[in-house]
Design a protein around this motif. Structure first.
Motif, PDB file in Angstrom:
ATOM      1  N   ARG A 123       0.838  -1.188   0.000  1.00 49.96           N
ATOM      2  CA  ARG A 123       0.000   0.000   0.000  1.00 49.96           C
ATOM      3  C   ARG A 123       0.877   1.243   0.000  1.00 49.96           C
ATOM      4  NH1 ARG A 123      -4.589  -1.654   2.875  1.00 49.96           N
ATOM      5  NH2 ARG A 123      -5.694   0.217   2.203  1.00 49.96           N
ATOM      6  N   LYS A 124       0.356   2.326  -0.524  1.00 50.77           N
ATOM      7  CA  LYS A 124       1.082   3.590  -0.614  1.00 50.77           C
ATOM      8  C   LYS A 124       0.279   4.673   0.099  1.00 50.77           C
ATOM      9  CE  LYS A 124       2.766   6.852  -4.129  1.00 50.77           C
ATOM     10  NZ  LYS A 124       2.859   7.061  -5.583  1.00 50.77           N
ATOM     11  N   ILE A 125       0.948   5.403   0.995  1.00 51.78           N
ATOM     12  CA  ILE A 125       0.344   6.539   1.686  1.00 51.78           C
ATOM     13  C   ILE A 125       1.071   7.790   1.204  1.00 51.78           C
ATOM     14  CG2 ILE A 125      -0.198   7.587   3.909  1.00 51.78           C
ATOM     15  CD1 ILE A 125       0.266   4.753   5.150  1.00 51.78           C
ATOM     16  N   THR A 126       0.351   8.690   0.564  1.00 50.16           N
ATOM     17  CA  THR A 126       0.979   9.904   0.034  1.00 50.16           C
ATOM     18  C   THR A 126       1.057  10.977   1.116  1.00 50.16           C
ATOM     19  OG1 THR A 126      -1.075  10.958  -0.672  1.00 50.16           O
ATOM     20  CG2 THR A 126      -0.025   9.432  -2.251  1.00 50.16           C
ATOM     21  N   PRO A 127       1.965  11.949   0.942  1.00 49.45           N
ATOM     22  CA  PRO A 127       2.017  13.072   1.892  1.00 49.45           C
ATOM     23  C   PRO A 127       0.700  13.860   1.934  1.00 49.45           C
ATOM     24  CG  PRO A 127       4.036  12.996   0.604  1.00 49.45           C
ATOM     25  CD  PRO A 127       3.082  12.003  -0.015  1.00 49.45           C
ATOM     26  N   ALA A 128      -0.104  13.774   0.858  1.00 51.97           N
ATOM     27  CA  ALA A 128      -1.392  14.466   0.818  1.00 51.97           C
ATOM     28  C   ALA A 128      -2.479  13.717   1.586  1.00 51.97           C
ATOM     29  CB  ALA A 128      -1.832  14.662  -0.635  1.00 51.97           C
ATOM     30  N   GLY A 129      -2.168  12.518   2.096  1.00 49.18           N
ATOM     31  CA  GLY A 129      -3.119  11.802   2.932  1.00 49.18           C
ATOM     32  C   GLY A 129      -4.024  10.822   2.230  1.00 49.18           C
ATOM     33  N   MET A 130      -3.570  10.264   1.122  1.00 52.28           N
ATOM     34  CA  MET A 130      -4.367   9.257   0.416  1.00 52.28           C
ATOM     35  C   MET A 130      -3.661   7.905   0.492  1.00 52.28           C
ATOM     36  SD  MET A 130      -7.091  10.748  -0.489  1.00 52.28           S
ATOM     37  CE  MET A 130      -7.817   9.468  -1.486  1.00 52.28           C
ATOM     38  N   VAL A 131      -4.441   6.864   0.720  1.00 50.67           N
ATOM     39  CA  VAL A 131      -3.931   5.495   0.756  1.00 50.67           C
ATOM     40  C   VAL A 131      -4.449   4.775  -0.479  1.00 50.67           C
ATOM     41  CG1 VAL A 131      -3.906   3.321   2.034  1.00 50.67           C
ATOM     42  CG2 VAL A 131      -3.928   5.492   3.280  1.00 50.67           C
ATOM     43  N   SER A 132      -3.529   4.107  -1.186  1.00 49.55           N
ATOM     44  CA  SER A 132      -3.911   3.346  -2.378  1.00 49.55           C
ATOM     45  C   SER A 132      -3.119   2.048  -2.416  1.00 49.55           C
ATOM     46  CB  SER A 132      -3.650   4.161  -3.648  1.00 49.55           C
ATOM     47  OG  SER A 132      -2.259   4.440  -3.774  1.00 49.55           O
ATOM     48  N   THR A 133      -3.569   1.149  -3.267  1.00 48.39           N
ATOM     49  CA  THR A 133      -2.829  -0.088  -3.500  1.00 48.39           C
ATOM     50  C   THR A 133      -1.774   0.195  -4.543  1.00 48.39           C
ATOM     51  OG1 THR A 133      -4.704  -1.480  -2.925  1.00 48.39           O
ATOM     52  CG2 THR A 133      -3.012  -2.459  -4.329  1.00 48.39           C
ATOM     53  N   PHE A 134      -0.509  -0.005  -4.189  1.00 48.73           N
ATOM     54  CA  PHE A 134       0.590   0.188  -5.140  1.00 48.73           C
ATOM     55  C   PHE A 134       0.739  -1.050  -6.011  1.00 48.73           C
ATOM     56  CE2 PHE A 134       5.240   0.102  -6.099  1.00 48.73           C
ATOM     57  CZ  PHE A 134       5.256   1.189  -6.952  1.00 48.73           C
ATOM     58  N   ILE A 135       0.709  -2.230  -5.401  1.00 53.38           N
ATOM     59  CA  ILE A 135       0.786  -3.477  -6.160  1.00 53.38           C
ATOM     60  C   ILE A 135       0.089  -4.570  -5.362  1.00 53.38           C
ATOM     61  CG2 ILE A 135       3.015  -4.326  -5.297  1.00 53.38           C
ATOM     62  CD1 ILE A 135       3.606  -4.966  -8.341  1.00 53.38           C
ATOM     63  N   GLY A 136      -0.562  -5.486  -6.079  1.00 55.43           N
ATOM     64  CA  GLY A 136      -1.310  -6.584  -5.478  1.00 55.43           C
ATOM     65  C   GLY A 136      -2.786  -6.424  -5.758  1.00 55.43           C
ATOM     66  N   ASN A 137      -3.500  -7.553  -5.708  1.00 51.84           N
ATOM     67  CA  ASN A 137      -4.935  -7.494  -6.002  1.00 51.84           C
ATOM     68  C   ASN A 137      -5.793  -8.166  -4.929  1.00 51.84           C
ATOM     69  OD1 ASN A 137      -4.474 -10.194  -6.433  1.00 51.84           O
ATOM     70  ND2 ASN A 137      -5.155 -10.219  -8.558  1.00 51.84           N
ATOM     71  N   GLY A 138      -5.197  -8.445  -3.777  1.00 55.96           N
ATOM     72  CA  GLY A 138      -5.971  -9.056  -2.711  1.00 55.96           C
ATOM     73  C   GLY A 138      -6.011 -10.570  -2.758  1.00 55.96           C
ATOM     74  N   THR A 139      -5.350 -11.149  -3.756  1.00 54.03           N
ATOM     75  CA  THR A 139      -5.241 -12.604  -3.847  1.00 54.03           C
ATOM     76  C   THR A 139      -3.755 -12.958  -3.899  1.00 54.03           C
ATOM     77  OG1 THR A 139      -5.122 -12.818  -6.267  1.00 54.03           O
ATOM     78  CG2 THR A 139      -7.323 -12.603  -5.286  1.00 54.03           C
ATOM     79  N   THR A 140      -3.447 -14.235  -3.866  1.00 56.45           N
ATOM     80  CA  THR A 140      -2.050 -14.669  -3.928  1.00 56.45           C
ATOM     81  C   THR A 140      -1.522 -14.728  -5.356  1.00 56.45           C
ATOM     82  OG1 THR A 140      -2.731 -16.980  -3.906  1.00 56.45           O
ATOM     83  CG2 THR A 140      -2.219 -15.966  -1.777  1.00 56.45           C
TER      84      THR A 140
END
Length: 188
Positions: free
Chosen positions: A89-106
Motif C-alpha cells: 500500500r502507498k500513503i501519500t504526503p497528501a493523505g491518500m492510501v492506495s494499492t501500489f501493487i497486489g490485487n488481494g489474492t495470492t
C-alpha cells in the motif's frame, strides 16, 4: 492500547522506519494503523481506523490487515507491506492510501512481509520465499529465491536459491541486500 500524544500507546508495533525529517514511522500489526513518533516524542496517527480489513482512500478511512513493515521514499510516500491483504500500500504526503501493487489474492503477492528501498526508490519485498524488486512505475521482478528451504543455489543464478521466511531486508553501504532468514536462523 491506543493513545496519541506523549508518551502514546501502541497495539503490536511490528516494525519501524524513519522519514527524511527524522520522524519514526511505526507499523502496528494488530492495531491496523500507521503511526508517527515526532522528534519530541509526540505520537500521532498517519493512517488507519484501528479495525483490520481493507479500504483504500483518505487516511481517516483506510484499513490495513496485519501490516508488517514500511519504508519511505524520497518524495515522502510511505509504502506498507499489508500482509493479509496481499498488497503493498502507498500513503501519500497528501493523505491518500492506495494499492501500489497486489490485487488481494495470492496471484501477485503471496506473503509480503519485509520491505526496503534503494536510492532510486525501487522497493524490495520479501514475498513468500522470494525477494522481489518493484520499480517506481510498478513493474515487479523476482530477483532471488525459488522455493522454501535452505540452499545457496547455483552461483550466478539467484533464482535457484532456496530461502525461508524473510522477516527483515536492508542494504549495506555497498548496495548488497541483507536478509534475515528466520526459518533458517541465518542472516544471508
Amino acid at each position: 492500547g491506543y493513545a496519541n500524544g506523549k508518551p502514546g500507546q501502541f497495539n503490536t508495533p511490528w516494525q519501524s522506519t524513519m522519514d527524511a525529517a527524522g520522524n519514526i514511522i511505526v507499523i502496528e500489526k494488530d492495531g491496523g494503523r500507521i503511526r508517527k513518533i515526532a522528534a519530541d516524542g509526540t505520537v500521532s496517527l498517519i493512517a488507519g481506523t484501528g479495525s483490520l480489513g481493507f479500504t483504500d482512500g483518505d487516511v481517516s478511512v483506510a484499513r490495513f490487515n496485519h501490516a508488517l513493515d514500511g519504508v519511505v521514499d524520497s518524495e515522502g510516500n510511505i509504502f506498507v507491506a499489508d500482509r493479509n491483504n496481499y498488497r503493498i500500500r502507498k500513503i501519500t504526503p497528501a493523505g491518500m492510501v492506495s494499492t501500489f501493487i497486489g490485487n488481494g489474492t495470492t496471484a501477485i503477492l503471496t506473503f509480503p512481509i519485509a520491505l526496503t528501498i534503494d536510492k532510486q526508490d525501487n522497493l524490495f519485498v520479501s514475498d513468500g520465499n522470494r525477494i522481489k524488486m518493484i520499480t517506481k512505475s510498478g513493474v515487479m521482478t523476482t530477483i532471488v529465491g525459488s522455493t522454501k528451504g535452505y540452499d545457496d543455489g547455483i552461483p550466478g543464478e539467484p533464482l535457484t536459491v532456496k530461502l525461508g521466511d524473510i522477516f527483515g531486508l536492508n542494504f549495506d553501504n555497498d548496495g548488497n541486500i541483507l536478509l534475515a532468514d528466520a526459518s533458517n536462523n541465518r542472516i544471508r
